[in-house]
Design a protein around this motif. Structure first.
Motif, PDB file in Angstrom:
ATOM      1  N   ASP A 149     167.000  93.513 -11.215  1.00 33.08           N
ATOM      2  CA  ASP A 149     166.211  94.633 -10.059  1.00 33.08           C
ATOM      3  C   ASP A 149     164.609  93.977 -10.653  1.00 33.08           C
ATOM      4  O   ASP A 149     164.083  93.962 -10.226  1.00 33.08           O
ATOM      5  CB  ASP A 149     165.810  95.775 -11.154  1.00 33.08           C
ATOM      6  N   TRP A 150     164.817  93.470 -11.967  1.00 37.66           N
ATOM      7  CA  TRP A 150     163.636  92.690 -12.363  1.00 37.66           C
ATOM      8  C   TRP A 150     162.941  91.932 -11.699  1.00 37.66           C
ATOM      9  O   TRP A 150     162.123  92.054 -11.126  1.00 37.66           O
ATOM     10  CB  TRP A 150     163.769  92.591 -14.000  1.00 37.66           C
ATOM     11  N   HIS A 151     163.976  90.779 -11.884  1.00 40.04           N
ATOM     12  CA  HIS A 151     163.288  89.463 -10.649  1.00 40.04           C
ATOM     13  C   HIS A 151     163.291  89.980  -9.098  1.00 40.04           C
ATOM     14  O   HIS A 151     162.047  88.914  -8.728  1.00 40.04           O
ATOM     15  CB  HIS A 151     164.035  88.161 -10.579  1.00 40.04           C
ATOM     16  N   ASN A 152     163.937  90.112  -8.631  1.00 39.50           N
ATOM     17  CA  ASN A 152     163.255  90.890  -6.913  1.00 39.50           C
ATOM     18  C   ASN A 152     162.915  91.577  -7.093  1.00 39.50           C
ATOM     19  O   ASN A 152     161.464  91.533  -6.211  1.00 39.50           O
ATOM     20  CB  ASN A 152     164.551  91.605  -6.693  1.00 39.50           C
ATOM     21  N   PHE A 153     161.944  92.621  -8.183  1.00 42.18           N
ATOM     22  CA  PHE A 153     161.110  93.681  -7.627  1.00 42.18           C
ATOM     23  C   PHE A 153     160.262  93.779  -8.543  1.00 42.18           C
ATOM     24  O   PHE A 153     158.657  93.677  -8.606  1.00 42.18           O
ATOM     25  CB  PHE A 153     161.548  95.369  -8.010  1.00 42.18           C
ATOM     26  N   GLU A 154     160.170  94.165  -9.914  1.00 39.44           N
ATOM     27  CA  GLU A 154     159.555  94.457 -10.598  1.00 39.44           C
ATOM     28  C   GLU A 154     158.512  93.883 -10.962  1.00 39.44           C
ATOM     29  O   GLU A 154     157.016  93.338 -10.918  1.00 39.44           O
ATOM     30  CB  GLU A 154     160.410  94.500 -11.956  1.00 39.44           C
ATOM     31  N   ALA A 155     159.251  92.435 -11.622  1.00 36.81           N
ATOM     32  CA  ALA A 155     158.301  91.559 -12.175  1.00 36.81           C
ATOM     33  C   ALA A 155     157.524  90.740 -10.598  1.00 36.81           C
ATOM     34  O   ALA A 155     156.354  89.698 -11.456  1.00 36.81           O
ATOM     35  CB  ALA A 155     158.886  89.586 -12.613  1.00 36.81           C
ATOM     36  N   LEU A 156     157.222  91.034  -9.247  1.00 39.56           N
ATOM     37  CA  LEU A 156     156.765  90.426  -8.707  1.00 39.56           C
ATOM     38  C   LEU A 156     155.733  91.804  -7.906  1.00 39.56           C
ATOM     39  O   LEU A 156     155.312  91.695  -6.516  1.00 39.56           O
ATOM     40  CB  LEU A 156     157.313  90.451  -7.345  1.00 39.56           C
ATOM     41  N   ASN A 157     155.282  92.400  -8.990  1.00 34.43           N
ATOM     42  CA  ASN A 157     154.423  93.670  -9.128  1.00 34.43           C
ATOM     43  C   ASN A 157     155.302  94.303  -7.885  1.00 34.43           C
ATOM     44  O   ASN A 157     153.991  95.679  -7.350  1.00 34.43           O
ATOM     45  CB  ASN A 157     153.075  92.818  -8.567  1.00 34.43           C
ATOM     46  N   ILE A 158     155.567  94.816  -7.556  1.00 40.57           N
ATOM     47  CA  ILE A 158     156.699  96.419  -6.960  1.00 40.57           C
ATOM     48  C   ILE A 158     157.833  96.986  -8.216  1.00 40.57           C
ATOM     49  O   ILE A 158     158.831  96.902  -8.523  1.00 40.57           O
ATOM     50  CB  ILE A 158     157.654  95.647  -6.189  1.00 40.57           C
ATOM     51  N   PRO A 159     156.850  98.037  -8.891  1.00 45.44           N
ATOM     52  CA  PRO A 159     157.748  98.406  -9.408  1.00 45.44           C
ATOM     53  C   PRO A 159     158.117 100.113  -9.120  1.00 45.44           C
ATOM     54  O   PRO A 159     158.268  99.822  -7.469  1.00 45.44           O
ATOM     55  CB  PRO A 159     156.239  99.706 -10.440  1.00 45.44           C
TER      56      PRO A 159
ATOM     57  N   VAL B 111     174.243  95.838  -5.751  1.00 43.28           N
ATOM     58  CA  VAL B 111     175.825  96.317  -6.449  1.00 43.28           C
ATOM     59  C   VAL B 111     176.397  96.924  -7.654  1.00 43.28           C
ATOM     60  O   VAL B 111     176.295  97.310  -7.674  1.00 43.28           O
ATOM     61  CB  VAL B 111     175.794  94.424  -7.344  1.00 43.28           C
ATOM     62  N   SER B 112     174.988  97.169  -8.085  1.00 42.81           N
ATOM     63  CA  SER B 112     174.746  98.507  -8.796  1.00 42.81           C
ATOM     64  C   SER B 112     173.801  98.350  -9.641  1.00 42.81           C
ATOM     65  O   SER B 112     173.013  98.146  -8.453  1.00 42.81           O
ATOM     66  CB  SER B 112     175.332  98.082 -11.032  1.00 42.81           C
ATOM     67  N   GLU B 113     172.877  99.882 -10.224  1.00 42.98           N
ATOM     68  CA  GLU B 113     171.942 100.092 -10.158  1.00 42.98           C
ATOM     69  C   GLU B 113     170.793  99.742 -10.276  1.00 42.98           C
ATOM     70  O   GLU B 113     169.479  99.700 -10.203  1.00 42.98           O
ATOM     71  CB  GLU B 113     171.972 101.284 -10.974  1.00 42.98           C
ATOM     72  N   ASN B 114     170.873  98.868 -11.282  1.00 41.95           N
ATOM     73  CA  ASN B 114     170.342  97.408 -11.836  1.00 41.95           C
ATOM     74  C   ASN B 114     170.171  95.805 -11.398  1.00 41.95           C
ATOM     75  O   ASN B 114     169.555  95.024 -11.350  1.00 41.95           O
ATOM     76  CB  ASN B 114     169.873  97.399 -13.072  1.00 41.95           C
ATOM     77  N   ILE B 115     171.492  95.676 -10.180  1.00 41.58           N
ATOM     78  CA  ILE B 115     172.140  94.776  -9.529  1.00 41.58           C
ATOM     79  C   ILE B 115     171.098  94.871  -7.882  1.00 41.58           C
ATOM     80  O   ILE B 115     172.174  95.657  -7.562  1.00 41.58           O
ATOM     81  CB  ILE B 115     173.182  93.872 -10.205  1.00 41.58           C
ATOM     82  N   VAL B 116     170.965  93.762  -7.558  1.00 42.96           N
ATOM     83  CA  VAL B 116     170.652  93.837  -6.214  1.00 42.96           C
ATOM     84  C   VAL B 116     171.138  92.471  -4.950  1.00 42.96           C
ATOM     85  O   VAL B 116     171.195  91.655  -6.476  1.00 42.96           O
ATOM     86  CB  VAL B 116     169.495  94.177  -5.364  1.00 42.96           C
ATOM     87  N   LEU B 117     171.644  92.255  -3.603  1.00 40.57           N
ATOM     88  CA  LEU B 117     171.767  91.190  -3.566  1.00 40.57           C
ATOM     89  C   LEU B 117     170.153  90.604  -3.221  1.00 40.57           C
ATOM     90  O   LEU B 117     169.633  91.674  -2.313  1.00 40.57           O
ATOM     91  CB  LEU B 117     172.216  91.084  -2.010  1.00 40.57           C
ATOM     92  N   ARG B 118     169.769  89.474  -3.514  1.00 43.60           N
ATOM     93  CA  ARG B 118     168.485  89.248  -3.350  1.00 43.60           C
ATOM     94  C   ARG B 118     167.926  89.572  -2.164  1.00 43.60           C
ATOM     95  O   ARG B 118     168.242  89.508  -0.994  1.00 43.60           O
ATOM     96  CB  ARG B 118     167.316  88.056  -3.635  1.00 43.60           C
ATOM     97  N   THR B 119     166.973  90.519  -1.928  1.00 49.52           N
ATOM     98  CA  THR B 119     166.071  90.912  -0.578  1.00 49.52           C
ATOM     99  C   THR B 119     165.123  89.653  -0.007  1.00 49.52           C
ATOM    100  O   THR B 119     164.449  90.159   1.254  1.00 49.52           O
ATOM    101  CB  THR B 119     165.682  91.790  -0.967  1.00 49.52           C
ATOM    102  N   HIS B 120     164.647  88.731  -0.851  1.00 50.64           N
ATOM    103  CA  HIS B 120     163.421  87.925  -0.374  1.00 50.64           C
ATOM    104  C   HIS B 120     164.042  86.488  -1.503  1.00 50.64           C
ATOM    105  O   HIS B 120     164.750  87.003  -2.266  1.00 50.64           O
ATOM    106  CB  HIS B 120     162.669  88.201  -0.257  1.00 50.64           C
ATOM    107  N   THR B 121     163.445  85.739  -1.378  1.00 48.45           N
ATOM    108  CA  THR B 121     163.270  84.295  -2.155  1.00 48.45           C
ATOM    109  C   THR B 121     162.417  84.426  -2.894  1.00 48.45           C
ATOM    110  O   THR B 121     162.381  83.422  -4.107  1.00 48.45           O
ATOM    111  CB  THR B 121     163.692  82.669  -1.231  1.00 48.45           C
ATOM    112  N   SER B 122     161.786  85.071  -3.014  1.00 54.18           N
ATOM    113  CA  SER B 122     160.136  85.586  -3.481  1.00 54.18           C
ATOM    114  C   SER B 122     160.705  85.553  -5.022  1.00 54.18           C
ATOM    115  O   SER B 122     160.418  85.321  -6.690  1.00 54.18           O
ATOM    116  CB  SER B 122     159.462  86.358  -3.205  1.00 54.18           C
TER     117      SER B 122
END
Ligand code: DAH
Length: 351
Positions: free
Chosen positions: A142-152, A166-177
């Motif tokens: 979640d942190w790399h995909n959203f949080e760190a990209l200023n998407i709280p 995948v789980s509460e904190n793990i996603v299939l990345r929604t972008h390459t950002s």
């Protein structure tokens, strides 16, 4: 020797002779199989003899049995030998039919998938402009995909991207950002990277597939300006779509860039006219003369903060583009689903 036994043994001998007389009669393996069944089958001639054997007095059975076995082996060996001969003859015949002057079978020539072709071409142009390859995982936190990209957590932008969790904190990345974040954590500025790869969203209709490809770009240094972004992307787009391509930047919004823009290029189908030669409306740009090709902007200071870059020292730009979209425009493909059906008739046109 008792008459009974004598008759039995003679019967076996004559069975062997009878079978021997079949030599050369089977013209095929199938016919030979019929002979085998006739003599050795469950209801065959030998089996019938065995029934007689069963009725012999017990003291005669050992000798009768020995002989029956002998005959069985002899017949089996005979038929096996004939089978060998038939097989050899068949092989020889097929060899004699071999025509070395016949043209060989042509193996089909494979080709790269159009998405791969587009991806390679885009990367080649960007590498030519000085960008280096970077990679990151498709299963991202979640942190790399959203949080760190200023998407709280509560940011509405999370709704824009229907995320596969995948789980509460793990996603299939929604972008390459998220690869921006990983690259910045790995290296101090200056930095110029591109990250091609698969991304995933809960989206599936005529124009969306749950998996598609993006290419991310990121450049960070001292005094990078929006002018650098414009110049770089204009050069990129013109190398990709031709020097006559017009480029325009439209204000937009992304949480990880400020300011943000979307880039349109003059329509590759109608040359920016908005209509076809027969006067009908161009279906690719829907009459506007422009098609959107990527999102970009100046890296938001909050993103720098999350990776420990000093936003007072450094500035940078980022961009992200959809590879399928570029491939559709470049190769004139009207339907996104073509890329995923893997119809060979479609794919082989890219050989
Ligand atoms: N991550 C955005 C998306 O998936 C695309 C994008 C927009 C990437 C702007 C960027 C950017 O790096 O600056 O829709």
């Amino acid at each position: 020797m008792s008459d009974e036994l004598k008759t039995f043994l003679e019967g076996l001998d004559s069975l062997a002779r009878e079978c021997e007389a079949c030599k050369g009669q089977a013209a095929s393996l199938k016919e030979l199989e019929e002979i085998r069944v006739e003599y050795l089958g469950r209801k065959g001639k030998l089996a019938q003899n065995m029934q007689t054997l069963a009725k012999l007095p017990n003291e005669l059975k050992p000798e009768a049995g020995r002989k029956a076995n002998e005959v069985k082996q002899a017949i089996t060996a005979m038929i096996d030998a004939w089978q060998d001969e038939l097989n050899k003859a068949a092989a020889a015949a097929s060899l004699s039919r071999f025509d070395p002057s016949m043209p060989g079978r042509k193996p089909g020539v494979g080709s790269l998938h159009p998405v791969t072709l587009a991806m390679d071409e885009i990367c080649e142009v960007l590498v030519g402009l000085g960008f280096e390859h970077a990679t990151g995982p498709e299963v991202e936190n979640d942190w790399h995909n959203f949080e760190a990209l200023n998407i709280p957590q509560e940011h509405p932008a999370r709704d824009m991207q229907d995320t596969l969790y995948v789980s509460e904190n793990i996603v299939l990345r929604t972008h390459t950002s998220p690869v921006q974040i990983r690259s910045m954590l790995n290296k101090k500025p200056p930095l110029a990277v591109i990250a091609p790869g698969k991304v995933y969203r809960r989206d599936s209709d005529l124009t969306h597939t749950p998996m598609f490809h993006q290419i991310e770009g990121l450049l960070v240094d001292r005094e990078v300006s929006m002018g650098d972004l414009r110049g770089t992307l204009t050069a990129f787009v013109r190398q990709l779509f031709g020097q006559k391509t017009d480029v325009r930047f439209r204000p937009s919004f992304f949480p990880f860039t400020e300011p943000s823009a979307e880039v349109d290029i003059s329509c590759v189908m109608c040359g920016g006219e908005g209509k076809n030669q027969d006067g009908s409306t161009c279906r690719v740009c829907k009459g506007t003369g422009w098609v959107e090709i990527l999102g970009c902007g100046m890296v938001d200071p909050n993103v720098f903060k999350s990776v420990g870059y000093d936003p007072e020292l450094y500035t940078g730009f980022a961009f992200g583009l959809g590879v399928e979209r570029v491939a559709m425009l470049k190769y004139g493909i009207g339907d996104l689903r073509m890329f995923f059906e893997n119809d060979v008739r479609f794919l082989e046109q890219f050989a």
